[in-house]
Design a protein around this motif. Structure first.
Motif, PDB file in Angstrom:
ATOM      1  N   GLU A   1     -13.096  -4.594 -44.409  1.00  0.00           N
ATOM      2  CA  GLU A   1     -13.460  -5.115 -43.098  1.00  0.00           C
ATOM      3  C   GLU A   1     -13.499  -4.027 -42.027  1.00  0.00           C
ATOM      4  O   GLU A   1     -14.437  -3.936 -41.245  1.00  0.00           O
ATOM      5  CB  GLU A   1     -12.503  -6.230 -42.694  1.00  0.00           C
ATOM      6  N   ALA A   2     -12.458  -3.198 -41.977  1.00  0.00           N
ATOM      7  CA  ALA A   2     -12.424  -2.132 -40.972  1.00  0.00           C
ATOM      8  C   ALA A   2     -13.548  -1.130 -41.224  1.00  0.00           C
ATOM      9  O   ALA A   2     -14.183  -0.639 -40.281  1.00  0.00           O
ATOM     10  CB  ALA A   2     -11.070  -1.433 -40.984  1.00  0.00           C
ATOM     11  N   LEU A   3     -13.809  -0.827 -42.496  1.00  0.00           N
ATOM     12  CA  LEU A   3     -14.889   0.103 -42.826  1.00  0.00           C
ATOM     13  C   LEU A   3     -16.238  -0.474 -42.431  1.00  0.00           C
ATOM     14  O   LEU A   3     -17.107   0.249 -41.929  1.00  0.00           O
ATOM     15  CB  LEU A   3     -14.860   0.426 -44.323  1.00  0.00           C
ATOM     16  N   ASP A   4     -16.436  -1.764 -42.632  1.00  0.00           N
ATOM     17  CA  ASP A   4     -17.690  -2.389 -42.219  1.00  0.00           C
ATOM     18  C   ASP A   4     -17.938  -2.193 -40.726  1.00  0.00           C
ATOM     19  O   ASP A   4     -19.041  -1.843 -40.294  1.00  0.00           O
ATOM     20  CB  ASP A   4     -17.662  -3.888 -42.528  1.00  0.00           C
ATOM     21  N   ARG A   5     -16.896  -2.408 -39.939  1.00  0.00           N
ATOM     22  CA  ARG A   5     -17.043  -2.255 -38.487  1.00  0.00           C
ATOM     23  C   ARG A   5     -17.346  -0.811 -38.108  1.00  0.00           C
ATOM     24  O   ARG A   5     -18.201  -0.535 -37.264  1.00  0.00           O
ATOM     25  CB  ARG A   5     -15.768  -2.737 -37.784  1.00  0.00           C
ATOM     26  N   THR A   6     -16.643   0.123 -38.764  1.00  0.00           N
ATOM     27  CA  THR A   6     -16.887   1.542 -38.507  1.00  0.00           C
ATOM     28  C   THR A   6     -18.307   1.928 -38.879  1.00  0.00           C
ATOM     29  O   THR A   6     -18.995   2.668 -38.154  1.00  0.00           O
ATOM     30  CB  THR A   6     -15.891   2.408 -39.294  1.00  0.00           C
TER      31      THR A   6
END
Length: 405
Positions: free
Chosen positions: A105-110
């Motif tokens: 999830e955090a990687l998707d946002r980044t």
């Protein structure tokens, strides 16, 4: 599509499984590697995860340890083979078997934040837009993955350059290996699946025919097909430069290009593209192995990579010549084993001046872990879906994704 069928049987299949088991038993843990998919712990996690499915469920424990190390260590870049998107891909791919959960999830946002700005960097599978697209495909149908893929395709659309009646993507000299930059000091068209246009073609096919971009990309790619030389497609093309024949390999050469053409033809319902892919694949299968410069057993430019590429293409075409080539390259890979050397008997060749040097390499892309997975793909009925990271197969988007205007 029929279930995965091994291309080896009987004693040859038993031999391949034994060799793969020897490699997995010899893999270092802890390995002292980086966290990456291509050369580090994320790749070893993928390898051990598939070993658990084909050899022994006990390999799930080392797979979890490798993956935990990779996700905890992270990386400095977003790149697919060497950075965060590759680690995220491994976690997502292994989630059904290891229960690694939704760690992206955090990687998707980044990724979305970075892609929502101008992109002036690589476009390839290894470190550029195409590799980020493979990560996004694995994360579908999450909305963030769809958004990332849409942004990636938009950048590819914007970076496309005219090439005859089609389009291509230029590679800057700084993106080439240092040993080749002097050959193409300004710019060049990279024709390898790992670093060039064929990988983009495979991504566009997986994302759904995006307007006419896929058509123009295949048209541009086919412009560089030659006749009568050692390889149908050269390594690179550049204005005013004589094409240099490619080796026979996944990374550069006809097997990777043929795979991309087949995927595009089947996705778009284009029999002419499919037939072109079959012809290029058959030419590669018929090429003298010595002429193809294959010296080790690895996936990237070695015998197991060729075995898997031909097996994948034989599966979708039913072509007997390609199936025979897949079996032959698996046998060659096993014959390259040296007992008491390397990792489970396998070493990797690296360029060294005019020759090669040999090293003990546990990695997925060029080393023993990839050899073991390639042998299991040849000898068992467990489909090697891990080859999505090589784009020999792709996870298709459930709905076509727009490529921008």
């Amino acid at each position: 599509m029929c279930a995965w069928e091994p291309i080896l049987g009987g004693a040859a299949a038993d031999r391949a499984v034994r060799m793969a088991a020897d490699v997995f038993e010899a893999l270092p843990d802890p390995g002292g590697l980086d966290a990456s998919l291509a050369s580090g712990d994320a790749g070893l996690a993928v390898a051990a995860g598939y070993a658990a499915s084909t050899l022994d469920v006990a390999f799930q424990d080392p797979a979890r340890r490798f993956l935990a190390r990779a996700t905890q260590a992270g990386a400095d870049s977003l790149s697919f083979f060497g950075g965060l998107s590759g680690i995220g891909w491994a976690a997502e791919h292994l989630a059904p078997t290891l229960g690694s959960g939704n760690v992206g999830e955090a990687l998707d946002r980044t990724l979305i934040e970075r892609l929502d700005r101008p992109w002036e960097r690589d476009v390839d599978l290894v470190s550029g837009l195409t590799g980020l697209g493979v990560y996004a495909l694995e994360r579908l149908p999450r909305p963030e993955a769809g958004k990332a893929l849409e942004l990636i395709l938009g950048h590819l659309h914007g970076r496309a350059k005219p090439d005859g009646a089609g389009v291509t993507w230029w590679s800057e000299a700084s993106w080439l290996p240092e040993t080749h930059r002097h050959l193409y000091p300004d710019r060049s068209i990279n024709l390898g699946l790992a670093h060039g246009t064929p990988g983009i073609v495979a991504l566009l096919a997986a994302a759904g025919p995006a307007g006419d971009l896929l058509t123009r990309a295949v048209t541009g790619l086919l412009l560089h097909r030659g006749e009568g030389g050692p390889s149908c497609f050269p390594r690179w093309a550049a204005p005013g430069e004589e094409p240099v024949p490619a080796r026979t390999a996944w990374c550069y050469g006809d097997p990777g290009v043929a795979s991309a053409l087949l995927q595009a033809g089947m996705a778009a319902g284009r029999a002419d593209w499919t037939e072109a892919g079959v012809q290029v694949a058959r030419a590669a299968a018929a090429r003298d192995p010595a002429e193809g410069r294959v010296v080790d057993a690895g996936l990237c430019h070695g015998a197991t990579g060729l075995s898997l590429a031909f097996a994948r293409m034989a599966r979708v075409t039913g072509d007997d010549a390609l199936r025979a080539a897949a079996a032959s390259w698996a046998e060659r890979a096993m014959d390259m084993r040296e007992v008491s050397e390397g990792i489970g008997g396998f070493r990797s060749a690296v360029p060294d001046g005019d020759g090669v040097a040999w090293r003990n390499d546990p990695s997925l892309l060029t080393g023993a872990a990839g050899v073991a997975l390639g042998l299991l793909a040849a000898a068992t009925d467990v489909e090697p879906r891990w080859d999505r990271f090589l784009m020999l197969s792709t996870r298709r988007a459930p709905d076509p994704v727009a490529a921008g205007a």
